[in-house]
Enzyme design. Structure first.
Site, PDB file in Angstrom:
ATOM      1  N   TYR A  82       0.338   5.180  -3.956  1.00  0.00           N
ATOM      2  CA  TYR A  82       0.041   6.507  -3.477  1.00  0.00           C
ATOM      3  C   TYR A  82      -0.155   7.401  -4.655  1.00  0.00           C
ATOM      4  O   TYR A  82       0.736   7.269  -5.535  1.00  0.00           O
ATOM      5  CB  TYR A  82       1.136   6.799  -2.484  1.00  0.00           C
ATOM      6  CG  TYR A  82       0.870   8.069  -1.833  1.00  0.00           C
ATOM      7  CD1 TYR A  82       0.078   8.009  -0.927  1.00  0.00           C
ATOM      8  CD2 TYR A  82       1.681   9.425  -2.133  1.00  0.00           C
ATOM      9  CE1 TYR A  82      -0.291   9.472  -0.072  1.00  0.00           C
ATOM     10  CE2 TYR A  82       1.365  10.425  -1.627  1.00  0.00           C
ATOM     11  CZ  TYR A  82       0.281  10.568  -0.696  1.00  0.00           C
ATOM     12  OH  TYR A  82       0.058  11.856  -0.052  1.00  0.00           O
TER      13      TYR A  82
ATOM     14  N   ILE B 168       0.882  -1.244   0.093  1.00  0.00           N
ATOM     15  CA  ILE B 168      -0.019  -0.084  -0.049  1.00  0.00           C
ATOM     16  C   ILE B 168       0.709   1.290  -0.034  1.00  0.00           C
ATOM     17  O   ILE B 168       1.976   1.037   0.638  1.00  0.00           O
ATOM     18  CB  ILE B 168      -0.901   0.062   1.240  1.00  0.00           C
ATOM     19  CG1 ILE B 168      -1.933   1.171   1.130  1.00  0.00           C
ATOM     20  CG2 ILE B 168      -0.331  -0.089   2.369  1.00  0.00           C
ATOM     21  CD1 ILE B 168      -3.028   0.944   2.139  1.00  0.00           C
ATOM     22  N   CYS B 169       0.369   2.608  -0.693  1.00  0.00           N
ATOM     23  CA  CYS B 169       0.881   3.494  -0.507  1.00  0.00           C
ATOM     24  C   CYS B 169       2.161   3.895  -1.140  1.00  0.00           C
ATOM     25  O   CYS B 169       2.324   3.604  -2.480  1.00  0.00           O
ATOM     26  CB  CYS B 169       1.014   3.919   1.015  1.00  0.00           C
ATOM     27  SG  CYS B 169       1.216   5.736   1.640  1.00  0.00           S
ATOM     28  N   ALA B 170       3.384   4.072  -0.592  1.00  0.00           N
ATOM     29  CA  ALA B 170       4.689   4.152  -1.280  1.00  0.00           C
ATOM     30  C   ALA B 170       5.139   2.743  -1.660  1.00  0.00           C
ATOM     31  O   ALA B 170       5.920   2.702  -2.530  1.00  0.00           O
ATOM     32  CB  ALA B 170       5.681   5.040  -0.394  1.00  0.00           C
TER      33      ALA B 170
END
Ligand SMILES: *[C@@H]1O[C@H](CO)[C@@H](O)[C@H](O)[C@H]1NC(C)=O
Ligand SMILES: *[C@@H]1O[C@H](CO)[C@@H](O)[C@H](O)[C@H]1NC(C)=O
Ligand SMILES: *[C@@H]1O[C@H](CO)[C@@H](O)[C@H](O)[C@H]1NC(C)=O
Length: 440
Positions: free
Chosen positions: A381, A359-361
Site C-alpha cells: 500500500y 496485498i495492501c497493508a
C-alpha cells in the site's frame, strides 16, 4: 531477469496516512443484538453529528455476484454513506456466487417503508432473478423511481430486474455482455462500462464494479468526493488488456493438478480485496479455502461487511497449500501478524520455496515484520512503502519475485488475482477471465 512492465508507472496520489478504517460504520436497521454495544454502534452517533449520511440500499440474495455487492458497499461506505445490506432471502445469511458467504444487516422486508438516497442492485445469477421476484424490493425501487430518486444496477441486474420492472424506459442502459439482448425494447442498449442517465446508473460486470461504485459516489456527493475516495484505492490508470505484472526472477508456478490456495481473513480485513481474490481464483477453478483467523467463522471486515469463512485457521492449517494469499486492511493485517499459527505456516511456506503473496497493508505489516521479504522485491500500500526495507519496486502495481507475489490496494486487487492466475494457469486463461469479468 526480464521485467515485463507494460504500463508506465502510474502517478497516483499517495495519501499521507493510511486512512483509519472504522470511520464510516453502517447503521443497520435491524442490527444483530450483539452489535448493539460494539464500537460500530457508538461511533455512528459521531458521524451523524457531522452530517446526516446518505442512505443506500444494497439488496443481496443467494447467487448474487459477491464482487459487485461488496465493492459497491465498501466504496460507498468509504464515501461516508450509510449502507444497508438487505437480504432478499428468508435469512440474513446469503450464499453469494463462488461460495462466498455474506451476512446481511437486515431483511428486505425490514426496510419496506424506509427511504433511500440510492438503491443499487448487484448482478449474478440466480441472485438477480431473486431480486426481480422479490415483490417488496420491486415496490421499494418503483417508489424510488417515482420520486425521482437515484437507482442503479450492474451486470445481469439492469436487464433482469430494472428492465423487467419497466424502469429503463426511454433510457440508454448497459449490462453484462451476454444479457444485452435481454434489455427491454423500450431501452437503448449501449456498451459503455458505466452508463449514467439522469438518476439511473447501469454497468457491466465484476470488472467494472469499481468504476460503477465511484460513479455512484459522484452522483451522491459530487466529483471531489469521488476523487477523494478513488485516490487511496490505487485505481487502474486505464482499461487495456495490458494490465501490469512486474517480474523479477521469473520461476514457473505451473500446476498439473488443481492449485490449493489459502486465503485467511480476520476482523478488519479489507473486504473488497478478500472477495476479489477469492472470487477470481475460484473462477479460475482453483480450490480456495477461506479461513478465519478469529475464534469464529464470521468476521466483520474493515467496512463492516460480514463474511463467513469456510473453516477456522486451526482446521485450515492441517491442509497443504500451493499458495497462501493475504488480503490487506487494518486491523486485519495486524491480526494476521499476531497469529503465531499463520506466521508459522507462512514461514514454512517460504522456507520450502512454496508460493505466498500479500496485498495492501499485509506485505508491510505481516511479511516484512516477520522477515518474509528478506532478499525479495515487493510492493505494498502506498502509505506503507516506507515500512519495506527494500522500497525499489514499491511503485509497481503487482510484483512477482520467485515464489512471492505482492500488490498495492483495492484498485490493484484484480490485477493481483489475475497475475496469480497467469502464473498458475497461463496468460490466455487470465485474459479469458479478465474478459469474462469485463475487466478489459
Ligand atoms: C439461500 O442460502 C441459505 C444459506 O445457505 C440457505 O439456508 C437457503 O435455503 C437458501 N435459499 C434458497 C431459496 O435456496
Ligand atoms: C471479531 O468480530 C466479531 C463480530 O463482531 C466479534 O464477535 C469478535 O469478538 C471479534 N474478534 C476479535 C478478536 O476482536
Ligand atoms: C529465484 O526464486 C527462486 C524461488 O523463490 C529461488 O529459489 C532462487 O534462489 C531465486 N533466484 C535468484 C537469482 O534470486
Amino acid at each position: 531477469m526480464a521485467t515485463r512492465h507494460l504500463l508506465p508507472l502510474p502517478l497516483l496520489p499517495i495519501p499521507l496516512v493510511y486512512k483509519t478504517l472504522l470511520r464510516f460504520p453502517s447503521k443497520p436497521l435491524a442490527p444483530h443484538p450483539r452489535t448493539l454495544c460494539s464500537s460500530a454502534a457508538s461511533s455512528s452517533s459521531y458521524s451523524s453529528m457531522a452530517s446526516i449520511p446518505k442512505k443506500v440500499l444494497v439488496p443481496i440474495a443467494n447467487g448474487t455476484e459477491p464482487m459487485e455487492a461488496v465493492i459497491t458497499i465498501d466504496v460507498l461506505r468509504r464515501a461516508g454513506a450509510d449502507v444497508t445490506v438487505a437480504s432478499a432471502e428468508k435469512d440474513l445469511r446469503v450464499d453469494a456466487c463462488w461460495g462466498v458467504k455474506l451476512v446481511a444487516d437486515a431483511l428486505v422486508a425490514d426496510v419496506a417503508t424506509a427511504s433511500f438516497d440510492l438503491i443499487s442492485l448487484p448482478g449474478g445469477i440466480p441472485g438477480s432473478d431473486t431480486l426481480r421476484d422479490c415483490g417488496v424490493l420491486e415496490s421499494i425501487v418503483k417508489k424510488q423511481a417515482e420520486k425521482g430518486g437515484l437507482y442503479a444496477a450492474i451486470c445481469a441486474a439492469p436487464a433482469v430486474a430494472l428492465g423487467s420492472w419497466g424502469l429503463l424506459k426511454g433510457l440508454k442502459a448497459t449490462c453484462y455482455p451476454s444479457f444485452m439482448d435481454k434489455l427491454p425494447s423500450d431501452a437503448t442498449a449501449v456498451e459503455s462500462r458505466v452508463q449514467v442517465e439522469g438518476q439511473v446508473v447501469t454497468s457491466r460486470g465484476p470488472g467494472t464494479a469499481m468504476e460503477y461504485s465511484l460513479a455512484l459516489v459522484e452522483k451522491l456527493y459530487g466529483k471531489d468526493k469521488a476523487d477523494e475516495v478513488a485516490g487511496p484505492m490505487v485505481m487502474r490508470p486505464h482499461h487495456g488488456v495490458d494490465f501490469a505484472m512486474t517480474e523479477i526472477n521469473s520461476t514457473s508456478w505451473k500446476f498439473d493438478s488443481t492449485p490449493q490456495i489459502l486465503v485467511p481473513i480476520a476482523n478488519g480485513s479489507e473486504e473488497m480485496e478478500a472477495v476479489m481474490i477469492i472470487d477470481t481464483l475460484r473462477r479460475a477453478k482453483a480450490n480456495v479455502v477461506v479461513a478465519s483467523v478469529e475464534d469464529k467463522l464470521e468476521i466483520v471486515a474493515s467496512r463492516k461487511v460480514k463474511l463467513i469463512a469456510d473453516m477456522l485457521l486451526d482446521e485450515a492449517i492441517k491442509l497443504q497449500y500451493d499458495l497462501i494469499v493475504l488480503p490487506g486492511g487494518l486491523p486485519g493485517a495486524q491480526a494476521f501478524s499476531n497469529s503465531e499459527k499463520l506466521v508459522n505456516l507462512l514461514r514454512k511456506q517460504a522456507e520450502s520455496s512454496k508460493l505466498y503473496g500479500a496485498i495492501c497493508a499485509s506485505p508491510a505489516i505481516v511479511l516484512e515484520t516477520h522477515g518474509l521479504l528478506k532478499g525479495k522485491k515487493a510492493t505494498a500500500y502506498p502509505a506503507m512503502c516506507d515500512k519495506l526495507s527494500d522500497q525499489s519496486y514499491c511503485e509497481n502495481r503487482v510484483v512477482v519475485d520467485g515464489n512471492l507475489i505482492t500488490s498495492r490496494g483495492p484498485g490493484t486487487s484484480l490485477e493481483f488475482a489475475l497475475a496469480i492466475v497467469e502464473k498458475l494457469l497461463g496468460r490466455q486463461k487470465s485474459l479469458d477471465l479478465a474478459k469474462s469479468m469485463v475487466f478489459v
